[in-house]
Design an enzyme around this catalytic site. Structure first.
Site, PDB file in Angstrom:
ATOM      1  N   GLU A 110      33.012  31.844  45.204  1.00  0.00           N
ATOM      2  CA  GLU A 110      33.390  33.018  44.651  1.00  0.00           C
ATOM      3  C   GLU A 110      33.022  33.677  43.669  1.00  0.00           C
ATOM      4  O   GLU A 110      33.718  33.638  42.472  1.00  0.00           O
ATOM      5  CB  GLU A 110      34.917  33.283  44.752  1.00  0.00           C
ATOM      6  CG  GLU A 110      35.528  34.648  44.601  1.00  0.00           C
ATOM      7  CD  GLU A 110      36.061  35.029  43.342  1.00  0.00           C
ATOM      8  OE1 GLU A 110      36.837  35.932  43.376  1.00  0.00           O
ATOM      9  OE2 GLU A 110      36.194  34.119  42.439  1.00  0.00           O
TER      10      GLU A 110
ATOM     11  N   ARG B   2      37.210  27.008  49.152  1.00  0.00           N
ATOM     12  CA  ARG B   2      36.779  27.926  48.463  1.00  0.00           C
ATOM     13  C   ARG B   2      36.943  27.953  46.764  1.00  0.00           C
ATOM     14  O   ARG B   2      37.778  27.356  46.287  1.00  0.00           O
ATOM     15  CB  ARG B   2      37.689  29.359  48.488  1.00  0.00           C
ATOM     16  CG  ARG B   2      37.420  30.502  47.996  1.00  0.00           C
ATOM     17  CD  ARG B   2      38.405  31.829  48.130  1.00  0.00           C
ATOM     18  NE  ARG B   2      38.373  33.025  47.490  1.00  0.00           N
ATOM     19  CZ  ARG B   2      38.792  33.044  46.261  1.00  0.00           C
ATOM     20  NH1 ARG B   2      39.463  32.297  45.530  1.00  0.00           N
ATOM     21  NH2 ARG B   2      38.585  34.603  45.762  1.00  0.00           N
TER      22      ARG B   2
ATOM     23  N   GLN C 104      47.178  31.161  31.790  1.00  0.00           N
ATOM     24  CA  GLN C 104      46.136  30.454  32.431  1.00  0.00           C
ATOM     25  C   GLN C 104      45.142  29.572  31.621  1.00  0.00           C
ATOM     26  O   GLN C 104      44.124  30.608  30.991  1.00  0.00           O
ATOM     27  CB  GLN C 104      45.232  31.181  33.387  1.00  0.00           C
ATOM     28  CG  GLN C 104      45.929  31.391  34.817  1.00  0.00           C
ATOM     29  CD  GLN C 104      45.035  32.492  35.668  1.00  0.00           C
ATOM     30  OE1 GLN C 104      44.980  33.581  35.284  1.00  0.00           O
ATOM     31  NE2 GLN C 104      44.888  32.158  36.654  1.00  0.00           N
TER      32      GLN C 104
ATOM     33  N   ASP D  72      49.433  34.843  38.733  1.00  0.00           N
ATOM     34  CA  ASP D  72      48.244  35.299  39.261  1.00  0.00           C
ATOM     35  C   ASP D  72      48.141  35.530  40.748  1.00  0.00           C
ATOM     36  O   ASP D  72      46.849  35.167  41.125  1.00  0.00           O
ATOM     37  CB  ASP D  72      47.209  34.792  38.472  1.00  0.00           C
ATOM     38  CG  ASP D  72      45.756  35.419  38.629  1.00  0.00           C
ATOM     39  OD1 ASP D  72      45.674  36.576  38.763  1.00  0.00           O
ATOM     40  OD2 ASP D  72      44.495  34.924  38.646  1.00  0.00           O
TER      41      ASP D  72
ATOM     42  N   HIS E 259      41.643  41.017  48.538  1.00  0.00           N
ATOM     43  CA  HIS E 259      42.851  41.322  47.515  1.00  0.00           C
ATOM     44  C   HIS E 259      42.408  41.702  45.995  1.00  0.00           C
ATOM     45  O   HIS E 259      43.218  42.123  45.194  1.00  0.00           O
ATOM     46  CB  HIS E 259      43.638  39.807  47.269  1.00  0.00           C
ATOM     47  CG  HIS E 259      42.913  38.850  46.607  1.00  0.00           C
ATOM     48  ND1 HIS E 259      41.719  38.357  47.233  1.00  0.00           N
ATOM     49  CD2 HIS E 259      43.023  38.139  45.488  1.00  0.00           C
ATOM     50  CE1 HIS E 259      41.264  37.119  46.646  1.00  0.00           C
ATOM     51  NE2 HIS E 259      41.747  37.063  45.313  1.00  0.00           N
ATOM     52  N   ASP E 260      40.978  41.404  45.826  1.00  0.00           N
ATOM     53  CA  ASP E 260      40.451  41.794  44.432  1.00  0.00           C
ATOM     54  C   ASP E 260      39.799  43.130  44.483  1.00  0.00           C
ATOM     55  O   ASP E 260      40.063  44.099  45.444  1.00  0.00           O
ATOM     56  CB  ASP E 260      39.346  40.933  44.364  1.00  0.00           C
ATOM     57  CG  ASP E 260      39.695  39.564  43.588  1.00  0.00           C
ATOM     58  OD1 ASP E 260      40.674  39.310  43.036  1.00  0.00           O
ATOM     59  OD2 ASP E 260      38.927  38.548  43.863  1.00  0.00           O
TER      60      ASP E 260
ATOM     61  N   ASP F 138      36.710  29.026  43.170  1.00  0.00           N
ATOM     62  CA  ASP F 138      37.260  30.199  42.562  1.00  0.00           C
ATOM     63  C   ASP F 138      36.554  30.528  41.311  1.00  0.00           C
ATOM     64  O   ASP F 138      36.514  29.440  40.376  1.00  0.00           O
ATOM     65  CB  ASP F 138      38.699  30.429  42.538  1.00  0.00           C
ATOM     66  CG  ASP F 138      39.283  31.618  41.863  1.00  0.00           C
ATOM     67  OD1 ASP F 138      38.705  32.637  42.549  1.00  0.00           O
ATOM     68  OD2 ASP F 138      40.160  31.572  41.030  1.00  0.00           O
TER      69      ASP F 138
END
Length: 403
Positions: free
Chosen positions: A228, A184, A155, A44, A297-298, A186
């Protein structure tokens, strides 16, 4: 600045000599994309972490100490606390042992013998990636069980109803001793699951965040938490903490709403919808801060509320349809200079997100292909933030044109 270590500097060892360059650009906050060990082919993008204490060999070793290498005012952020990781740090090969039938390790994840409980979850849980990873459970033949896999089949969602999971994951705070300023977190919206709900933004998720914050204050008080949480404007405010726990969860949060509204403004040439959202964004608690960004990046989700669009005199469904067509290269908006693409398109609901680089969405890619100098200048002027770093792309474009 968010960057991939290998693309920017080659490896961690070479990073120190590059920090002066970033400082000259005015960068004071550096987010390193995932550098930890992750399964080959099932990573991922590095976010499916295998071992939080091991740096992927592509990036060097963990011997790199940020506290001694940082220059000037640059703060370093690392994506350490991945809530949907493949394997926990202290139980390396956890899924492997779970597949072998070890009940202790199976309890670190959501595993079920039959479809009864998974069906209960699926009745109210949406698909995160309906195209590439439909459904929320994957059958594991080796284990003979269904396992919850909200993001990807490889995952396995960590089961935080098992307190041992939380205890084991706290070990990641050791990165504070290596000079990481910001941790961070996630996808905190997905940290707690419950049947009969969407399993997002649940009260228990905020309880866990408050516990994490307390542990950080005890063990690594110099380190801040960045959430995030890419959720609706009203929901994202809750990740700072509410009520008697205000400002006691995340210290920072990504301002994803403002990011999406910037692209709305750029496509329409209007600021009405952006202004309609500000009264919610400005409710951020004292002592916390937004991380406002342009691209990462998203993908770009158009998750701001319908009423914000309606108050601007537009139909929410048609407006989002326009934006998707404007920014996707295969769209029908012939006047658009963007060369992006749709991501995670759901044919049932019409929902989709937008992907593409800053340069591509602003029109620079198309302008370079067409060798149009006026369009190149226009695309650079569209940069929604300080244009200093974006001018670098313009210089590249001019070199291409000269060639």
């Amino acid at each position: 600045m968010s960057l991939y270590v290998d693309r920017f500097a080659g490896d961690l060892k070479s990073m120190p000599e590059k920090l002066g360059y970033l400082d000259n650009l005015g960068v004071n906050f550096l987010h390193l994309m995932p550098i930890f060990e992750s399964p080959a082919g099932e990573s991922d993008g590095g976010y499916a972490v295998s071992d939080f204490r091991k740096v992927d060999e592509r990036f060097g070793t963990r011997g790199f100490d940020f506290s001694s290498e940082k220059k000037c005012t640059i703060k370093v952020c690392s994506s350490c606390w991945t809530l949907c990781s493949t394997i926990l740090r202290t139980i390396t090969n956890g899924p492997k042992k779970a597949k072998a039938g070890d009940k202790y390790y199976q309890d670190f994840f959501y595993t079920y013998d039959n479809r009864w409980i998974p069906n209960e979850f699926n009745a109210t849980m949406p698909d995160i990636f309906p195209e590439s990873a439909p459904g929320n459970f994957t059958w594991n033949e080796e284990m003979g069980k269904w396992v919850m896999t909200v993001f990807h089949s490889y995952q396995w969602d960590l089961n935080y109803t098992n307190p041992i999971v939380f205890r084991e994951m706290l070990d990641i705070l050791f990165y504070g001793n290596l000079g990481v300023d910001v941790l961070r977190i996630d996808a905190p919206a997905f940290i707690w699951k419950k049947t009969g709900t969407a399993s997002q933004n649940l009260p228990e998720a905020h309880t866990l965040l408050r516990l994490i914050k307390q542990c950080v204050q005890v063990a690594t008080p110099g380190m801040a938490l960045l959430g995030e949480a890419i959720v609706a404007p009203k929901e994202i405010m809750n990740y700072f903490g509410t009520g008697e726990f205000i400002a006691q969860e995340c210290d920072f949060a990504y301002n994803a709403t403002q990011m999406a509204l910037q692209w709305d403004m750029l496509a329409t040439g209007e600021t009405k919808i952006m202004l309609n959202a500000q009264h919610e964004i400005l409710q951020k608690p004292y002592g916390t801060s937004w991380i406002t960004y342009t691209r990462c990046h998203d993908d770009i989700g158009l998750g701001y509320d319908d009423y914000m669009i309606a108050q601007a005199g537009k139909d929410p469904y048609q407006h989002r349809k326009f934006l998707k067509e404007y920014y996707s290269y295969s769209g029908e908006q012939w006047m658009s200079p963007a060369r992006g693409a749709l991501f995670s398109s759901n044919p049932k609901t019409g929902d989709a997100r937008i992907s593409g680089t800053l340069a591509s969405l602003c029109g620079l890619e198309k302008a370079v292909i067409e060798r149009n100098e006026n369009s190149i200048d226009q695309s650079i002027q569209k940069n929604p933030v300080d244009a200093g770093t974006f001018h670098f792309s313009g210089r590249i474009a001019n070199v291409v044109l000269r060639r």
